[in-house]
Design a protein around this motif. Structure first.
Motif, PDB file in Angstrom:
ATOM      1  N   VAL A  27       0.892  -0.940  -0.005  1.00  0.00           N
ATOM      2  CA  VAL A  27       0.007  -0.386  -0.338  1.00  0.00           C
ATOM      3  C   VAL A  27       0.911   1.438  -0.157  1.00  0.00           C
ATOM      4  CG1 VAL A  27      -1.782   1.568   1.491  1.00  0.00           C
ATOM      5  CG2 VAL A  27      -2.147  -1.000   1.111  1.00  0.00           C
ATOM      6  N   LEU A  28       1.908   1.529   0.176  1.00  0.00           N
ATOM      7  CA  LEU A  28       3.103   1.706   0.637  1.00  0.00           C
ATOM      8  C   LEU A  28       3.806   2.581   0.004  1.00  0.00           C
ATOM      9  CD1 LEU A  28       3.973   4.442   2.911  1.00  0.00           C
ATOM     10  CD2 LEU A  28       5.781   3.024   3.641  1.00  0.00           C
TER      11      LEU A  28
ATOM     12  N   TYR B 163      -8.649  -3.999  -1.016  1.00  0.00           N
ATOM     13  CA  TYR B 163      -8.452  -4.613  -2.272  1.00  0.00           C
ATOM     14  C   TYR B 163      -6.951  -5.337  -0.975  1.00  0.00           C
ATOM     15  CZ  TYR B 163      -5.396  -8.041  -5.055  1.00  0.00           C
ATOM     16  OH  TYR B 163      -4.977  -9.211  -5.199  1.00  0.00           O
ATOM     17  N   ALA B 164      -6.684  -4.592  -0.562  1.00  0.00           N
ATOM     18  CA  ALA B 164      -5.116  -4.953  -0.661  1.00  0.00           C
ATOM     19  C   ALA B 164      -5.296  -5.712   1.355  1.00  0.00           C
ATOM     20  CB  ALA B 164      -4.045  -3.800   0.360  1.00  0.00           C
ATOM     21  N   PHE B 165      -5.923  -4.793   2.819  1.00  0.00           N
ATOM     22  CA  PHE B 165      -7.060  -5.097   3.560  1.00  0.00           C
ATOM     23  C   PHE B 165      -6.944  -6.584   3.089  1.00  0.00           C
ATOM     24  CE2 PHE B 165      -9.771  -5.260   6.606  1.00  0.00           C
ATOM     25  CZ  PHE B 165      -9.374  -4.554   7.686  1.00  0.00           C
ATOM     26  N   SER B 166      -8.090  -6.722   2.605  1.00  0.00           N
ATOM     27  CA  SER B 166      -8.964  -7.970   2.956  1.00  0.00           C
ATOM     28  C   SER B 166      -7.999  -9.309   2.044  1.00  0.00           C
ATOM     29  CB  SER B 166     -10.208  -7.355   1.949  1.00  0.00           C
ATOM     30  OG  SER B 166     -11.257  -6.598   1.475  1.00  0.00           O
ATOM     31  N   TYR B 167      -7.715  -9.549   1.352  1.00  0.00           N
ATOM     32  CA  TYR B 167      -6.817 -10.936   1.304  1.00  0.00           C
ATOM     33  C   TYR B 167      -5.183 -10.222   2.520  1.00  0.00           C
ATOM     34  CZ  TYR B 167      -8.242 -12.199  -3.029  1.00  0.00           C
ATOM     35  OH  TYR B 167      -9.277 -12.295  -3.802  1.00  0.00           O
ATOM     36  N   GLY B 168      -4.849  -8.942   2.868  1.00  0.00           N
ATOM     37  CA  GLY B 168      -3.978  -9.274   3.819  1.00  0.00           C
ATOM     38  C   GLY B 168      -4.408 -10.042   4.968  1.00  0.00           C
ATOM     39  N   LEU B 169      -5.591  -9.687   5.558  1.00  0.00           N
ATOM     40  CA  LEU B 169      -6.558  -9.984   6.259  1.00  0.00           C
ATOM     41  C   LEU B 169      -6.208 -11.539   6.281  1.00  0.00           C
ATOM     42  CD1 LEU B 169      -7.435  -8.393   9.509  1.00  0.00           C
ATOM     43  CD2 LEU B 169      -9.531  -9.072   8.150  1.00  0.00           C
TER      44      LEU B 169
ATOM     45  N   LYS C 236      -2.504   2.870   9.262  1.00  0.00           N
ATOM     46  CA  LYS C 236      -1.547   3.922   9.438  1.00  0.00           C
ATOM     47  C   LYS C 236      -0.949   3.971   7.832  1.00  0.00           C
ATOM     48  CE  LYS C 236       0.480   2.649  13.564  1.00  0.00           C
ATOM     49  NZ  LYS C 236       1.477   1.945  14.514  1.00  0.00           N
ATOM     50  N   ALA C 237      -0.566   2.745   6.906  1.00  0.00           N
ATOM     51  CA  ALA C 237      -0.114   2.836   5.552  1.00  0.00           C
ATOM     52  C   ALA C 237      -1.200   3.625   4.913  1.00  0.00           C
ATOM     53  CB  ALA C 237      -0.440   1.444   5.256  1.00  0.00           C
TER      54      ALA C 237
ATOM     55  N   ASP D 130      -0.431  11.950   3.416  1.00  0.00           N
ATOM     56  CA  ASP D 130      -1.529  12.360   4.767  1.00  0.00           C
ATOM     57  C   ASP D 130      -1.045  12.433   6.316  1.00  0.00           C
ATOM     58  OD1 ASP D 130      -3.444  12.993   6.494  1.00  0.00           O
ATOM     59  OD2 ASP D 130      -4.790  12.546   6.248  1.00  0.00           O
ATOM     60  N   ASN D 131       0.730  12.840   6.328  1.00  0.00           N
ATOM     61  CA  ASN D 131       1.537  12.548   7.211  1.00  0.00           C
ATOM     62  C   ASN D 131       0.653  13.029   8.653  1.00  0.00           C
ATOM     63  OD1 ASN D 131       3.451  11.233   6.074  1.00  0.00           O
ATOM     64  ND2 ASN D 131       4.345  13.284   4.998  1.00  0.00           N
ATOM     65  N   GLU D 132       0.264  13.965   8.762  1.00  0.00           N
ATOM     66  CA  GLU D 132      -0.450  14.614  10.130  1.00  0.00           C
ATOM     67  C   GLU D 132      -1.609  13.424  10.768  1.00  0.00           C
ATOM     68  OE1 GLU D 132      -3.495  18.251  11.626  1.00  0.00           O
ATOM     69  OE2 GLU D 132      -2.293  18.185   9.405  1.00  0.00           O
ATOM     70  N   SER D 133      -2.565  12.956   9.961  1.00  0.00           N
ATOM     71  CA  SER D 133      -3.482  11.689  10.481  1.00  0.00           C
ATOM     72  C   SER D 133      -2.842  10.789  10.433  1.00  0.00           C
ATOM     73  CB  SER D 133      -4.668  11.757   9.046  1.00  0.00           C
ATOM     74  OG  SER D 133      -5.513  12.792   9.090  1.00  0.00           O
TER      75      SER D 133
END
Length: 411
Positions: free
Chosen positions: A68-69, A87-93, A138-139, A146-149
């Motif tokens: 993602v990064l 997509y990345a979150f789902s398969y990563g999970l 975070k990624a 968005d470094n602040e968030s």
């Protein structure tokens, strides 16, 4: 160097710096409080179980956060970027659950006759899930530049983790300390509960699944193997020595290894931009030159202050941790790592040459493992400290050589 620092500030680097600083201070205070409130044996047990978890942390989700990064900043349409995140979150999970099962089986195989260790590791598998969820979020923030968030979320988790640890350890001692570590990563849900599941990739334009997962898994594995250089010492001490020795060595490493946050602040802030300029040799060399100039000065200053005030530094952990010999060796190792390793590992990744990091890390892993196994029975903790110094220094020099070799091919 002035423009280098100004550019860092312009990219919300102060926020990133603040988050990393708060994160390290929080982690340090949690360990400090644990070292003072628990017995050396209890603190050693907790450290050993966390260390086992640390072997797998960087490959959580098979590196989905790394992918993602890397690829997120290159997607300009925000809706498509959100679909990519899902997509990345789902398969990563799913991959993270697979890794959890593997970790449980490995723990059962290695410690089948030590029920207390298996029990602690099983509890920390819950922490492993929370770690994946929070790191993925975070990624996503960082991929949106968005470094602040990102920083606000990291600070929120760090502060709440510290509060949980202090409160639960004070009232329930060892059990409270463990529970606080298990539930702390899930505190991110109080900050941002938004996430979507999607297993479709055909709606993503110019997206290559094979390339994405090859990069993600390779980078994660490289990071993991590299991190093993930092945690193998604790693993072998816990295996070949006592829980009290684990506690003593852990305390000696806490200050030195936390100074690396200074380098991580700059590299994590600049990394997305370095990826965008991965073919611009002039831009990359300009960053390398300024980083080396700045952190050579910072590193020397840190070593001199840390060396001359070593007794006062270790004194905050208690009289039982008063010996400064190991601390002084590791302080020099950390300074060398700050100047070279932190920089060139990131630089190789930014130009898409993470395979070099993997090869070097595997070499260091083998050298460290064999050396520790042979040295510990004869030289104990002093031997471990010198091995760590040698490996960290070499793991900075070799990536530097590889980076300048590869960067000659850039335009």
């Amino acid at each position: 160097m002035k423009s280098f620092i100004q550019d860092f500030v312009a990219k919300k680097g102060i926020w990133v710096g603040a988050s990393l600083f708060v994160s390290r201070i929080s982690s340090f205070l949690i360990s400090l409080f644990g070292a003072r409130m628990l017995t050396m044996e209890e603190f050693g047990m907790a450290t050993f179980a966390l260390n086992f978890l640390g072997i797998f942390l960087a490959i959580s989700g098979f590196g989905a956060a790394q992918g993602v990064l890397k690829y997120g900043p290159t997607i300009h349409d925000q809706k498509e970027k959100e679909r990519f995140f899902s997509y990345a979150f789902s398969y990563g999970l799913i991959y993270n659950f697979v890794l959890t099962a593997i970790m449980f089986l490995v723990a059962g195989f290695l410690y089948w006759d030590e029920h207390s260790k298996i029990y602690l590791i099983t509890l920390f598998l819950i922490r492993f899930l929370g770690f994946y969820l929070s790191e993925q979020k975070k990624a996503e923030y960082r991929a949106n530049l968005d470094n602040e968030s990102y920083a606000k979320l990291d600070i929120f988790i760090s502060v709440l983790s510290l509060i949980l640890s202090l409160a639960l350890t004070y009232f329930w001692h060892f059990e409270g300390f463990i529970i606080s570590l298990v539930i702390a990563p899930f505190s991110y849900l109080l900050f941002d509960r938004k996430f979507n599941l999607s297993f479709k990739s055909n709606h993503l334009q110019n997206f290559n699944k094979k390339e994405f997962w090859n990069f993600s898994s390779t980078t994660a594995l490289t990071t993991q193997v590299g991190e093993l250089v930092f945690i193998l010492d604790i693993f072998f001490i816990g295996w070949l020595m006592t829980d009290a020795d684990v506690a003593h060595y852990k305390v000696s490493t806490m200050i030195p290894m936390n100074i690396l946050v200074l380098g991580f602040i700059f590299m994590q802030t600049e990394y997305p931009k370095l990826c965008q300029h991965h073919r611009d040799r002039k831009y990359q060399y300009h960053f390398v030159f300024n980083y080396l100039k700045l952190f050579s000065i910072v590193g020397v200053a840190i070593y001199l202050v840390g060396y001359f005030f070593s007794k006062q530094v270790l004194g905050i952990f208690g009289k039982q941790y008063a010996d400064t010999t190991i601390y002084n060796i590791l302080l020099l190792a950390a300074v060398m790592s700050l100047i070279f390793r932190v920089l060139f590992v990131y630089m190789l990744a930014s130009i898409g040459k993470s395979m070099w990091n993997l090869k070097i890390s595997v070499l260091m892993l083998l050298l460290t493992s064999v050396s520790l196994y042979l040295i510990i029975p004869k030289f104990g903790l002093i031997g471990v400290a010198y091995i760590t110094f040698g490996c960290l220094t070499l793991s900075g020099i070799l990536p530097a050589i590889a980076y300048f070799y590869e960067s000659k091919k850039l335009s």
